[in-house]
Design a protein around this motif. Sequence first.
Motif, short mmCIF file in Angstrom:
data_model
loop_
_atom_site.label_atom_id
_atom_site.label_comp_id
_atom_site.label_asym_id
_atom_site.label_seq_id
_atom_site.Cartn_x
_atom_site.Cartn_y
_atom_site.Cartn_z
N PRO A 41 0.81 -1.23 0.00
CA PRO A 41 0.00 0.00 0.00
C PRO A 41 0.85 1.27 0.00
N LEU A 42 1.99 1.24 0.70
CA LEU A 42 2.86 2.42 0.76
C LEU A 42 3.44 2.73 -0.61
N VAL A 43 3.96 1.73 -1.29
CA VAL A 43 4.56 1.95 -2.62
C VAL A 43 3.48 2.37 -3.62
N ALA A 44 2.33 1.72 -3.60
CA ALA A 44 1.26 2.08 -4.53
C ALA A 44 0.83 3.52 -4.33
N SER A 45 0.66 3.92 -3.10
CA SER A 45 0.26 5.30 -2.79
C SER A 45 1.33 6.30 -3.24
N THR A 46 2.58 5.97 -2.97
CA THR A 46 3.68 6.86 -3.37
C THR A 46 3.75 7.00 -4.88
N GLY A 74 7.62 -4.48 -3.53
CA GLY A 74 6.98 -3.35 -4.18
C GLY A 74 6.44 -3.73 -5.55
N PHE A 75 6.67 -2.84 -6.52
CA PHE A 75 6.09 -3.03 -7.84
C PHE A 75 7.08 -2.66 -8.93
#
Length: 158
Positions: A41-46, A74-75
Motif C-alpha cells: 500500500p505504501l509503494v502504490a500510494s507513493t 513493491g512493484f
Amino acid sequence: MDIPPEASSPEIVRREEVPTAVVRATVRMDEISQVFDRAYPLVASTLEQQGGRPLEAIGYYPSMPSETIDVEAGFTTAAPATDEGDVVVSSLPGGDVARLTHLGPYDTLAESWERLGRWVAEQGRRPGRGVWEVYVSEPTPDSDPATLRTDIYWPLES
C-alpha cells in the motif's frame, strides 16, 4: 514431489532490466509477510502521488537467506519513480534468467525454487545472484491458495 499440471516447465528467457519502486528490509523469515503487508500500500500510494502507477507486484531477494533475509517488496513501474521516505527506486536485473511458474500457496514456493535450481544445474548453467518473484494472483481472504500464481526468476551467469 508432485508437480501440478498447471505449473510451467522451467525455461530460460532474456529480460531487459525493469525499474521498480520498493521498500527494503532485512527481517527473519517469519516476519516477511509483515514487510509485504506494509510495502504494497505504501509503494502504490507513493507511485500514485508521483503520477505513476504500480504494475507487477514483486519480491526481490538480492542474496540467499541465512538467519535473516534481505527483501525488496513493491512493484515494477513503467518509468523510474523517485525515492520518497521508505520507498526507494531499484530494478530487476536484465539478461538471461531461468523462469518457472508456481501454482499454489506461498508456503510451498521453496519446492518450486528447489526444482528451478536443479533444472538450472541440469542445463549446465550457473545461477547468478538475486532472485525474484512476481505475484501474478492477488491473494484475498476469499482466495483459494491452490490457485495462486507466482512467477519465479533466477538470473544466470554468462
